[in-house]
Design a protein around this motif. Structure first.
Motif, PDB file in Angstrom:
ATOM      1  N   ALA A  91       0.663  -1.194  -0.162  1.00 50.58           N
ATOM      2  CA  ALA A  91      -0.127   0.199   0.127  1.00 50.58           C
ATOM      3  C   ALA A  91       0.998   1.151  -0.122  1.00 50.58           C
ATOM      4  CB  ALA A  91      -1.004  -0.002   1.266  1.00 50.58           C
ATOM      5  N   ILE A  92       1.976   1.307   0.946  1.00 54.03           N
ATOM      6  CA  ILE A  92       2.855   2.290   0.778  1.00 54.03           C
ATOM      7  C   ILE A  92       3.543   2.673  -0.515  1.00 54.03           C
ATOM      8  CG2 ILE A  92       4.976   3.000   1.879  1.00 54.03           C
ATOM      9  CD1 ILE A  92       3.960   1.610   4.543  1.00 54.03           C
ATOM     10  N   LEU A  93       4.112   1.548  -1.203  1.00 56.97           N
ATOM     11  CA  LEU A  93       4.625   1.643  -2.478  1.00 56.97           C
ATOM     12  C   LEU A  93       3.652   2.132  -3.581  1.00 56.97           C
ATOM     13  CD1 LEU A  93       6.749  -1.631  -2.139  1.00 56.97           C
ATOM     14  CD2 LEU A  93       7.711   0.532  -2.372  1.00 56.97           C
ATOM     15  N   ARG A  94       2.531   1.630  -3.501  1.00 52.24           N
ATOM     16  CA  ARG A  94       1.525   2.041  -4.307  1.00 52.24           C
ATOM     17  C   ARG A  94       1.386   3.442  -4.139  1.00 52.24           C
ATOM     18  NH1 ARG A  94      -3.087  -1.629  -6.825  1.00 52.24           N
ATOM     19  NH2 ARG A  94      -4.027  -0.106  -8.281  1.00 52.24           N
ATOM     20  N   GLN A  95       1.149   4.077  -2.965  1.00 56.03           N
ATOM     21  CA  GLN A  95       1.049   5.551  -2.885  1.00 56.03           C
ATOM     22  C   GLN A  95       2.160   6.167  -3.497  1.00 56.03           C
ATOM     23  OE1 GLN A  95       1.209   6.042   1.486  1.00 56.03           O
ATOM     24  NE2 GLN A  95      -1.116   5.637   1.607  1.00 56.03           N
ATOM     25  N   GLN A  96       3.514   5.525  -3.486  1.00 60.38           N
ATOM     26  CA  GLN A  96       4.779   6.437  -3.978  1.00 60.38           C
ATOM     27  C   GLN A  96       4.607   6.213  -5.480  1.00 60.38           C
ATOM     28  OE1 GLN A  96       7.167   7.800  -2.110  1.00 60.38           O
ATOM     29  NE2 GLN A  96       5.871   7.385  -0.361  1.00 60.38           N
TER      30      GLN A  96
END
Length: 202
Positions: A91-96
């Motif tokens: 989820a964090i990587l997708r935000q980035q």
């Protein structure tokens, strides 16, 4: 043509995807012979999907009207479930990744993120382990696990990872957003930035 189709299918069956950036000739074959590749994959109840904006070709399990998406099985495909920590990092990587596409344009390559930028996000939801070395070890372990799913590259000499474009197709954005929101509430609502992990408009 037969040799090109065969080489393309073998590569797709081996890795599950083709990226234009790393395999330009095979990716071009997938585009040129899309119907033939898709037809041959169809014999195995698989299908070809192409994201031409991001330069990506990948295999999915073919849809069937009598198949429950939550209980599907396929003799050549193993469904792998991520742990809570792995899902959070996705989820964090997708935000980035989405932030990179918003800034640089959908399909822009080289979505890189520094390890030092990821650690505070994990700390906000998973807690502080008490030492920089432990925080780094936790992150590197998770990144290594996600690398096996084709989501990120190796860590480079500048202590960054490249987020691979398949992340735009791997997980349900709504589920990832709900996960982040639930973790945010469980940890007291700490503010580490936007929670949206929705895909950028294609």
């Amino acid at each position: 043509m037969a040799a090109a189709v065969r080489a393309t299918i073998l590569e797709l069956m081996k890795y599950g995807l083709l990226e234009e950036a790393s395999k330009p000739n095979l990716y071009r074959n997938a585009l040129l012979h899309r119907d033939e590749v898709d037809r041959m994959l169809g014999w195995l109840e698989l299908a070809l999907r192409i994201d031409d904006i991001r330069g990506l070709a990948f295999i999915v399990v073919a849809a069937a009207p009598d198949r429950d998406d939550d209980e599907w099985s396929h003799p050549l495909v193993r469904r792998q479930r991520l742990t809570l920590e792995q899902s959070l990092l996705v989820a964090i990587l997708r935000q980035q990744f989405v932030a990179h596409e918003v800034e640089a344009g959908v399909g822009a390559g080289d979505a890189r993120v520094a390890l030092d930028d990821l650690i505070p996000h994990l700390q906000a939801y998973l807690g502080d382990l008490g030492s920089d070395a432990q925080e780094r070890k936790r992150l590197l372990t998770l990144l290594e696990q996600l690398k096996g799913h084709g989501i990120v590259s190796d860590v480079d000499q500048q202590e960054r990872v490249t987020i691979r474009p398949i992340i735009a197709h791997l997980a349900n954005p709504e589920n990832l957003t709900n996960l982040v929101q639930a973790l945010r509430e469980a940890t007291g609502g700490g503010d580490i930035g936007p929670t949206s992990v929705e895909e950028a408009d294609e």
